[in-house]
Write a protein that holds these residues in place. Sequence first.
Motif, PDB file in Angstrom:
ATOM      1  N   LEU A 192      54.236  50.155-137.812  1.00  0.00           N
ATOM      2  CA  LEU A 192      53.909  50.075-136.323  1.00  0.00           C
ATOM      3  C   LEU A 192      53.449  51.581-136.279  1.00  0.00           C
ATOM      4  O   LEU A 192      52.328  51.947-135.594  1.00  0.00           O
ATOM      5  N   VAL A 193      54.052  52.614-136.548  1.00  0.00           N
ATOM      6  CA  VAL A 193      54.013  53.748-136.231  1.00  0.00           C
ATOM      7  C   VAL A 193      52.560  54.308-137.072  1.00  0.00           C
ATOM      8  O   VAL A 193      51.822  55.068-136.474  1.00  0.00           O
ATOM      9  N   THR A 194      52.371  53.432-138.370  1.00  0.00           N
ATOM     10  CA  THR A 194      50.925  53.898-139.092  1.00  0.00           C
ATOM     11  C   THR A 194      50.008  53.236-138.223  1.00  0.00           C
ATOM     12  O   THR A 194      48.980  53.769-137.952  1.00  0.00           O
ATOM     13  N   LEU A 195      50.088  52.040-137.645  1.00  0.00           N
ATOM     14  CA  LEU A 195      49.161  51.402-136.746  1.00  0.00           C
ATOM     15  C   LEU A 195      48.926  52.341-135.599  1.00  0.00           C
ATOM     16  O   LEU A 195      47.747  52.382-135.176  1.00  0.00           O
ATOM     17  N   LEU A 196      49.789  52.971-135.031  1.00  0.00           N
ATOM     18  CA  LEU A 196      49.559  53.989-133.813  1.00  0.00           C
ATOM     19  C   LEU A 196      48.715  54.964-134.399  1.00  0.00           C
ATOM     20  O   LEU A 196      47.863  55.311-133.876  1.00  0.00           O
ATOM     21  N   GLU A 197      48.952  55.553-135.649  1.00  0.00           N
ATOM     22  CA  GLU A 197      48.048  56.692-136.108  1.00  0.00           C
ATOM     23  C   GLU A 197      46.638  56.217-136.239  1.00  0.00           C
ATOM     24  O   GLU A 197      45.731  56.720-135.989  1.00  0.00           O
ATOM     25  N   GLU A 198      46.786  54.970-136.921  1.00  0.00           N
ATOM     26  CA  GLU A 198      45.218  54.365-137.049  1.00  0.00           C
ATOM     27  C   GLU A 198      44.352  54.079-136.013  1.00  0.00           C
ATOM     28  O   GLU A 198      43.253  54.473-135.820  1.00  0.00           O
ATOM     29  N   ALA A 199      45.066  53.813-134.742  1.00  0.00           N
ATOM     30  CA  ALA A 199      44.410  53.666-133.618  1.00  0.00           C
ATOM     31  C   ALA A 199      43.826  55.124-132.906  1.00  0.00           C
ATOM     32  O   ALA A 199      42.960  55.023-132.221  1.00  0.00           O
ATOM     33  N   ARG A 200      44.591  56.004-133.317  1.00  0.00           N
ATOM     34  CA  ARG A 200      44.202  57.383-132.576  1.00  0.00           C
ATOM     35  C   ARG A 200      43.206  58.149-133.522  1.00  0.00           C
ATOM     36  O   ARG A 200      42.351  58.964-132.919  1.00  0.00           O
ATOM     37  N   ILE A 201      42.840  57.779-134.723  1.00  0.00           N
ATOM     38  CA  ILE A 201      42.060  58.531-135.718  1.00  0.00           C
ATOM     39  C   ILE A 201      40.877  58.536-135.176  1.00  0.00           C
ATOM     40  O   ILE A 201      40.220  59.471-135.138  1.00  0.00           O
ATOM     41  N   PRO A 202      40.274  57.538-134.813  1.00  0.00           N
ATOM     42  CA  PRO A 202      38.800  57.448-134.609  1.00  0.00           C
ATOM     43  C   PRO A 202      38.531  58.361-133.280  1.00  0.00           C
ATOM     44  O   PRO A 202      37.494  59.097-133.595  1.00  0.00           O
ATOM     45  N   LEU A 203      39.091  58.733-132.510  1.00  0.00           N
ATOM     46  CA  LEU A 203      38.948  59.617-131.383  1.00  0.00           C
ATOM     47  C   LEU A 203      39.149  60.816-131.852  1.00  0.00           C
ATOM     48  O   LEU A 203      38.381  61.864-131.718  1.00  0.00           O
ATOM     49  N   LEU A 204      40.688  61.430-132.297  1.00  0.00           N
ATOM     50  CA  LEU A 204      40.938  62.678-132.696  1.00  0.00           C
ATOM     51  C   LEU A 204      40.172  63.368-133.693  1.00  0.00           C
ATOM     52  O   LEU A 204      40.137  64.352-134.164  1.00  0.00           O
ATOM     53  N   PHE A 205      39.597  62.367-134.736  1.00  0.00           N
ATOM     54  CA  PHE A 205      39.019  62.828-135.919  1.00  0.00           C
ATOM     55  C   PHE A 205      37.494  62.385-135.856  1.00  0.00           C
ATOM     56  O   PHE A 205      36.453  63.527-135.886  1.00  0.00           O
ATOM     57  N   GLY A 206      37.177  61.293-135.760  1.00  0.00           N
ATOM     58  CA  GLY A 206      36.049  60.928-135.953  1.00  0.00           C
ATOM     59  C   GLY A 206      34.968  61.728-134.565  1.00  0.00           C
ATOM     60  O   GLY A 206      33.853  62.234-134.963  1.00  0.00           O
ATOM     61  N   ASP A 207      35.606  61.008-133.247  1.00  0.00           N
ATOM     62  CA  ASP A 207      34.708  61.799-132.025  1.00  0.00           C
ATOM     63  C   ASP A 207      35.034  63.251-132.088  1.00  0.00           C
ATOM     64  O   ASP A 207      33.974  63.885-131.343  1.00  0.00           O
ATOM     65  N   ALA A 208      35.682  63.781-132.499  1.00  0.00           N
ATOM     66  CA  ALA A 208      36.135  65.217-132.396  1.00  0.00           C
ATOM     67  C   ALA A 208      34.941  65.938-133.274  1.00  0.00           C
ATOM     68  O   ALA A 208      34.450  66.877-132.792  1.00  0.00           O
ATOM     69  N   VAL A 209      34.792  65.447-134.469  1.00  0.00           N
ATOM     70  CA  VAL A 209      33.908  66.159-135.431  1.00  0.00           C
ATOM     71  C   VAL A 209      32.614  65.917-134.977  1.00  0.00           C
ATOM     72  O   VAL A 209      31.569  66.846-134.838  1.00  0.00           O
ATOM     73  N   ARG A 210      32.144  64.777-134.249  1.00  0.00           N
ATOM     74  CA  ARG A 210      30.943  64.446-133.662  1.00  0.00           C
ATOM     75  C   ARG A 210      30.647  65.471-132.620  1.00  0.00           C
ATOM     76  O   ARG A 210      29.422  65.814-132.127  1.00  0.00           O
ATOM     77  N   ALA A 211      31.646  65.979-131.681  1.00  0.00           N
ATOM     78  CA  ALA A 211      31.546  66.871-130.690  1.00  0.00           C
ATOM     79  C   ALA A 211      31.602  68.262-131.255  1.00  0.00           C
ATOM     80  O   ALA A 211      31.517  69.159-130.221  1.00  0.00           O
ATOM     81  N   GLY A 212      31.496  68.324-132.348  1.00  0.00           N
ATOM     82  CA  GLY A 212      31.481  69.602-133.036  1.00  0.00           C
ATOM     83  C   GLY A 212      32.661  70.653-133.119  1.00  0.00           C
ATOM     84  O   GLY A 212      32.609  71.776-133.488  1.00  0.00           O
TER      85      GLY A 212
END
Length: 139
Positions: A25-45
């Motif tokens: 479950l802790v891993t699922l929490l991590e998977e849930a936040r990755i798109p924002l903190l990694f994907g969206d952050a990179v797209r934001a520069g």
Amino acid sequence: MSYISLIRPRWSDMDVYGHVNHANLVTLLEEARIPLLFGDAVRAGLTELPKGIVVVKLAVHYRSPIVVSDQDIRVEISLKDLKHASFTLGYRVHSGPAEADKVAVTAETVLAPFDTGSERPRRLTEDERAFLEKGFADA
């Protein structure tokens, strides 16, 4: 506002009782936040934030089991606190994909940016702070 992530538990996430195991479950929490903190952050520069974020503190409160049933679970993530060198995310994990599905788990993680080169924690930049504030305000 909350950032919504739909995550599908895997058969391997189950424990002997058919529930999602605590560590998974802790891993699922991590998977849930990755798109924002990694994907969206990179797209934001933002190039440094995705290079290093460490979990400083984790608290998980179970209300009911999550059963692996070949459907997504809904994870609502909100920004609870934003400091200069850390931020706290709150989670509401639903037993299914809909907002109306029962909240099975609530959790919080305190996260801190980390400089992998110097192997030391670092402060959030103003751009990173603005990204976090905007990312959850626009969710």
